[in-house]
Design an enzyme around this catalytic site. Structure first.
Site, short mmCIF file in Angstrom:
data_model
loop_
_atom_site.label_atom_id
_atom_site.label_comp_id
_atom_site.label_asym_id
_atom_site.label_seq_id
_atom_site.Cartn_x
_atom_site.Cartn_y
_atom_site.Cartn_z
N ASP A 123 0.84 -1.19 0.00
CA ASP A 123 0.00 0.00 0.00
C ASP A 123 0.88 1.24 0.00
O ASP A 123 1.85 1.34 0.77
CB ASP A 123 -0.91 0.00 1.24
CG ASP A 123 -2.10 0.93 1.04
OD1 ASP A 123 -2.74 0.86 -0.02
OD2 ASP A 123 -2.39 1.73 1.94
N HIS A 130 -3.53 14.26 0.80
CA HIS A 130 -3.69 13.40 1.98
C HIS A 130 -2.44 13.45 2.86
O HIS A 130 -2.54 13.56 4.09
CB HIS A 130 -3.96 11.97 1.53
CG HIS A 130 -4.07 10.98 2.66
ND1 HIS A 130 -5.09 11.00 3.57
CD2 HIS A 130 -3.26 9.95 3.03
CE1 HIS A 130 -4.93 10.02 4.44
NE2 HIS A 130 -3.82 9.38 4.15
N GLU A 197 -10.03 4.24 4.23
CA GLU A 197 -9.07 4.85 3.30
C GLU A 197 -9.57 4.55 1.89
O GLU A 197 -9.61 3.39 1.47
CB GLU A 197 -7.65 4.32 3.53
CG GLU A 197 -7.07 4.79 4.85
CD GLU A 197 -5.55 4.79 4.87
OE1 GLU A 197 -4.94 4.15 3.99
OE2 GLU A 197 -4.98 5.43 5.77
N GLU A 199 -9.24 4.16 -1.74
CA GLU A 199 -8.07 3.89 -2.57
C GLU A 199 -8.46 3.22 -3.88
O GLU A 199 -9.59 2.76 -4.07
CB GLU A 199 -7.09 2.98 -1.82
CG GLU A 199 -6.62 3.54 -0.49
CD GLU A 199 -5.40 2.80 0.04
OE1 GLU A 199 -4.66 2.21 -0.77
OE2 GLU A 199 -5.20 2.82 1.27
N ASP A 231 -8.73 0.44 2.47
CA ASP A 231 -7.74 -0.05 3.43
C ASP A 231 -8.15 0.42 4.82
O ASP A 231 -7.63 1.40 5.34
CB ASP A 231 -6.35 0.47 3.05
CG ASP A 231 -5.24 -0.24 3.80
OD1 ASP A 231 -5.40 -1.44 4.09
OD2 ASP A 231 -4.22 0.39 4.10
N ARG A 235 -6.92 4.04 13.61
CA ARG A 235 -5.97 5.13 13.77
C ARG A 235 -5.31 5.13 15.15
O ARG A 235 -4.15 5.53 15.28
CB ARG A 235 -6.68 6.47 13.55
CG ARG A 235 -7.28 6.64 12.16
CD ARG A 235 -6.25 6.62 11.08
NE ARG A 235 -6.84 6.91 9.76
CZ ARG A 235 -6.18 6.83 8.62
NH1 ARG A 235 -4.91 6.45 8.61
NH2 ARG A 235 -6.78 7.10 7.48
N GLN A 238 -2.77 2.31 15.12
CA GLN A 238 -1.71 2.71 14.20
C GLN A 238 -0.80 3.77 14.82
O GLN A 238 0.43 3.70 14.72
CB GLN A 238 -2.33 3.26 12.91
CG GLN A 238 -1.33 3.76 11.88
CD GLN A 238 -2.01 4.42 10.69
OE1 GLN A 238 -3.24 4.44 10.58
NE2 GLN A 238 -1.22 4.97 9.79
N LYS A 251 -3.61 -1.78 10.38
CA LYS A 251 -4.05 -1.90 8.99
C LYS A 251 -4.36 -3.35 8.59
O LYS A 251 -5.15 -3.59 7.69
CB LYS A 251 -2.95 -1.39 8.06
CG LYS A 251 -2.54 0.04 8.27
CD LYS A 251 -3.43 0.98 7.50
CE LYS A 251 -2.86 2.37 7.48
NZ LYS A 251 -3.64 3.28 6.64
N THR A 255 -8.65 -5.54 4.48
CA THR A 255 -8.61 -4.66 3.32
C THR A 255 -9.67 -5.16 2.35
O THR A 255 -9.66 -6.34 1.97
CB THR A 255 -7.24 -4.67 2.64
OG1 THR A 255 -6.25 -4.23 3.57
CG2 THR A 255 -7.22 -3.76 1.42
N GLU A 358 -9.45 12.98 8.03
CA GLU A 358 -9.38 14.27 7.35
C GLU A 358 -10.72 14.98 7.37
O GLU A 358 -10.80 16.18 7.65
CB GLU A 358 -8.94 14.07 5.90
CG GLU A 358 -7.53 13.55 5.71
CD GLU A 358 -7.26 13.19 4.27
OE1 GLU A 358 -6.75 14.06 3.54
OE2 GLU A 358 -7.57 12.05 3.86
#
Length: 413
Positions: A123, A130, A197, A199, A231, A235, A238, A251, A255, A358
């Site tokens: 990834d 971002h 996420e 993607e 993904d 947080r 992480q 993570k 996925t 975000e």
């Protein structure tokens, strides 16, 4: 005069996003047969590609009667182009109508499966918008939210291929260590900052030998197609574990990928130039003379049916070809079924951000949804990503959606 025919699934409205100009590949089963079959989406139906190949005497029948896309992926670009040309003829030539029509299954009546065996999963972190947003959250004291290497190479991490799942699979809330701000010691428990996420994933077909980098110009010789990818990210897990190394348990729990892989050949009209480079690139990443290598994909993200974001893939700083070149420049080999993600797709405005961290300003401004506020995902929330790309003659090319619903954390101990 030819005999008139009844309206059938082959008679799609002009410009349908899943018309003959698209033809993404997947794998499906039906209620009366558990045997997995290669399917091609046409409108709201799935063509049994293997059965069509058998009935029409295709030289590629062996590839299309397999239980996954793996043999087709490994066959290489010349075969990919020939198979696509055959499929296009089968669904557009009236001479094949009587053979093909009975082999179309309503999409609502089939079960879709992970279409290929994921070999390796990597990834990336290819959106400048971002990266700047997250850098501002995590390194507010830094003069530049980007790390010093960001404009020189596509940053990435090696993920866990065994937890890549097909769209529609539930996502179990992960548990792990997390440390709250201001606390000295970590605690263990379910993630409280579960995120998405948005993607795009790229699927490798043709392998490469170890020790031989894949140059930018060979991108289309190795990559079969693309799909939407989520993904999912914890947080809080992480943030605590990624000191000093990169993402791991935050993570690796799940996925999600679309059940449909759109071949690159379907996206020729969607190719665009990437944003202007602001730093000189080393030769193996320099795409100044390679032609358009970005893709104009328009993505929409919905939480419980409410669209919260529309990230533009055309603004990604690093392209899929550059990611592939960087991934192999040290001599790492490619395998059929390798999957690599773009990293979160985000644009310059709030409505174009591709993650909740975000969209909510790192949890400081909750999203207002019809069923209540959200900073991060709650149990029961369902996230759906859809997308389209410009097709020939003003048409649109639909990408298969990717969706997942959050279920409570599994008991521990």
């Amino acid at each position: 005069m030819p005999e008139p025919h009844e309206h059938t699934p082959l008679d799609l409205p002009d410009g349908h996003p899943f018309g003959p100009h698209n033809l993404p590949y997947g794998v499906f089963t039906t209620p009366d047969s558990p045997t997995r079959r290669v399917g091609v989406r046409l409108g709201d139906h799935v063509l049994d590609a293997g059965a069509a190949a058998t009935a029409l005497g295709s030289p590629h029948t062996g590839l299309l009667t397999a239980g996954s896309l793996d043999p087709l992926l490994a066959a290489g670009r010349p075969i990919w182009s020939r198979v696509r040309a055959e499929l296009t003829t089968w669904v557009t030539d009236p001479a094949h109508r009587d053979t093909v029509e009975p082999l179309l299954h309503p999409l609502a009546d089939v079960r879709l499966h992970l279409p290929f065996a994921v070999a390796d999963y990597v990834d990336f972190y290819a959106s400048e918008h971002h990266a700047r947003n997250l850098g501002g959250f995590f390194r507010p004291e830094a003069p530049d939210p980007l790390t010093p290497n960001w404009k020189h190479l596509p940053i990435g991490y090696h993920g866990r291929s065994g937890t890549v799942v097909v769209s529609g699979t539930d996502v179990v809330r992960p548990s792990g260590q997390r440390r709250a701000p201001g606390e000295s010691d970590p605690v263990f428990g379910p993630s409280t900052r579960l995120d998405i996420e948005t993607e795009v994933g790229f699927v490798v077909g043709t392998p490469s030998p170890m020790g031989r980098p894949v140059p930018l110009a060979d991108f289309r010789e190795h990559v079969f197609g693309l799909c939407l990818l989520n993904d999912w990210s914890a947080r809080d897990i992480q943030g605590w574990e990624a000191q000093p190394l990169g993402p791991h348990l935050g993570k690796s729990f799940t996925t999600s990928v679309s059940a449909w892989i759109t071949p690159l050949d379907a996206l020729d009209t969607a190719r665009v130039n990437p944003p202007e480079r602001t730093h000189p690139l080393l030769p193996y990443l320099d795409d100044a003379t390679t032609g358009p290598t970005g893709y104009d994909l328009h993505i929409a993200v919905a939480v419980n049916g409410t669209v919260v974001s529309e990230p533009p893939f055309s603004l990604m700083y690093w392209t899929a070809a550059q990611m592939l070149a960087h991934m192999t420049v040290n001599g790492a080999s490619l395998r059929t079924g390798d999957l690599y993600g773009s990293g979160t797709v985000s644009g310059p405005t709030e409505h174009e951000y591709g993650s909740l961290i975000e969209l909510t300003g790192n949890g400081s401004r909750p999203l207002q949804l019809p069923d209540g506020e959200r900073t991060f995902l709650a149990d029961g929330d369902e996230v759906t990503m859809t997308a389209w790309a410009p097709g020939p003659d003003g048409t649109r090319i639909g990408l298969g959606e990717v969706t997942g619903r959050i279920t409570p954390a599994a008991p521990t101990g």
